[in-house]
Design a protein around this motif. Structure first.
Motif, short mmCIF file in Angstrom:
data_model
loop_
_atom_site.label_atom_id
_atom_site.label_comp_id
_atom_site.label_asym_id
_atom_site.label_seq_id
_atom_site.Cartn_x
_atom_site.Cartn_y
_atom_site.Cartn_z
N THR A 77 1.16 -0.94 0.22
CA THR A 77 -0.04 0.16 -0.27
C THR A 77 1.13 1.27 0.35
O THR A 77 0.60 1.97 -0.58
N LYS A 96 2.51 3.52 -2.74
CA LYS A 96 1.82 4.31 -4.08
C LYS A 96 1.88 5.86 -3.09
O LYS A 96 1.78 6.76 -3.41
N TYR A 97 2.32 6.26 -2.06
CA TYR A 97 2.55 6.76 -1.46
C TYR A 97 3.69 7.88 -1.01
O TYR A 97 4.72 7.47 -1.95
N ASP A 98 4.14 9.11 -1.34
CA ASP A 98 5.61 9.78 -0.90
C ASP A 98 6.43 9.31 -0.49
O ASP A 98 6.11 8.85 0.94
N HIS A 144 5.13 9.67 4.17
CA HIS A 144 4.58 8.44 4.20
C HIS A 144 4.42 7.40 3.76
O HIS A 144 3.80 6.97 3.50
N ASP A 145 6.26 6.96 3.74
CA ASP A 145 6.00 5.47 3.08
C ASP A 145 6.75 4.89 4.02
O ASP A 145 5.88 4.33 5.49
N ASP A 203 -1.77 3.99 8.60
CA ASP A 203 -1.27 5.13 7.18
C ASP A 203 -1.99 4.09 6.43
O ASP A 203 -2.01 5.43 5.31
N ASP A 205 -5.28 6.25 4.94
CA ASP A 205 -4.81 8.55 5.45
C ASP A 205 -5.63 9.22 4.75
O ASP A 205 -5.17 8.44 3.02
N LYS A 254 -5.03 11.36 2.77
CA LYS A 254 -4.97 12.45 1.93
C LYS A 254 -4.43 11.81 0.84
O LYS A 254 -4.59 12.19 -0.16
N TYR A 255 -4.39 10.38 0.95
CA TYR A 255 -4.24 9.88 -0.27
C TYR A 255 -5.91 8.48 -0.41
O TYR A 255 -5.11 8.05 -1.82
N VAL A 256 -6.48 8.69 0.21
CA VAL A 256 -7.37 7.19 -0.04
C VAL A 256 -9.01 8.33 -0.74
O VAL A 256 -8.87 9.34 -0.69
#
Length: 252
Positions: free
Chosen positions: A27, A30-32, A35-36, A71, A74, A76-78
């Protein structure tokens, strides 16, 4: 809830943790970098370390899983739909682990209600969520007493301040195309002000974190990381306000 650290994790728990870790790794790809998976693993390590300073020892499985999952959804991403009902997202995954992989502890977590506790922790880790609850008078006794929540919450917040916090703020600012620094009182040609820059985030949130930590060990760690941010901000001010002639540059 309490779980003796001397017996943790069992072989079945190790299998479950590995599966959740795999889900997290996939998962977070896909994040920066702010937030990895590396952030999540730091939170997991810190949360478990904080838990082991407490007496009695909180439920380490709940803490580790909540840290690994904190996360995954989160906002911000979903999508809003995923964010709105995390239990509906987590439940089928745990059911599948029991049915297809024979990991019985996944079924136990569903039956004894601990998966719901893990989900509740995930829903309440966020600084913004807590800030809204405080403003609305929505803080309940559970928020004040749940040691598992406090360990994950402190660990996540500690990774947002100090050296890692500085790097994560810069990383997220790059993704959002947020300027690193706009002098107070000035406006860029693109209309950005101090309130829109990365340094403002320190004053708006990060410098407030140490006073909202819950565990005693977390508070001690927070104080050290707070001071490193204060030094960083002083360096920013000193470097920006440098005036030619005030310092001598020695060239070898």
């Amino acid at each position: 809830m309490s779980l003796a650290s001397s017996t943790y994790p069992s072989e079945d728990e190790k299998l479950l943790i590995n599966e959740v870790e795999t889900l997290m790794e996939e998962t977070m790809k896909k994040y920066d970098p702010s937030h990895d998976a590396l952030h999540v693993n730091r939170v997991r390590r810190t949360a478990l370390a904080l838990a082991k300073t407490l007496t009695p020892t909180p439920d380490l499985l709940v803490i580790e899983l909540a840290a690994l999952m904190h996360d995954l959804l989160d906002k911000k991403y979903v999508s809003p739909e995923q964010y709105a009902d995390p239990y509906a997202f987590f439940l089928p995954f745990f059911q599948q682990l029991n049915a297809e992989r024979g990991i019985s502890v996944a079924k136990n977590l569903i039956q004894d209600g601990r998966l719901k506790l893990i989900t509740k922790i995930v829903e309440n880790v966020s600084w913004t969520t807590e800030k809204k609850l405080i403003a609305q008078g929505g803080i309940e006794e559970w928020h004040k007493s749940c040691k598992e929540l406090h360990c994950v919450q402190d660990a996540d917040r500690l990774d947002g301040i100090g050296g890692f916090g500085i790097m994560r703020c810069s990383a997220f600012s790059a993704v959002m195309n947020r300027p690193l620094y706009v002098p107070p009182g000035e406006t860029t040609r693109g209309g950005k002000t101090f309130e829109d820059c990365a340094i403002h985030h320190f004053h708006d949130k990060l410098l407030l974190v140490k006073d909202r930590l819950k565990t005693e060990a977390g508070k001690r760690m927070g104080e050290r990381r707070h001071q490193s941010m204060m030094s960083f901000l002083k360096d920013i001010d000193d470097e920006f306000n440098f005036v030619d002639g005030e310092s001598q540059v020695v060239v070898a």
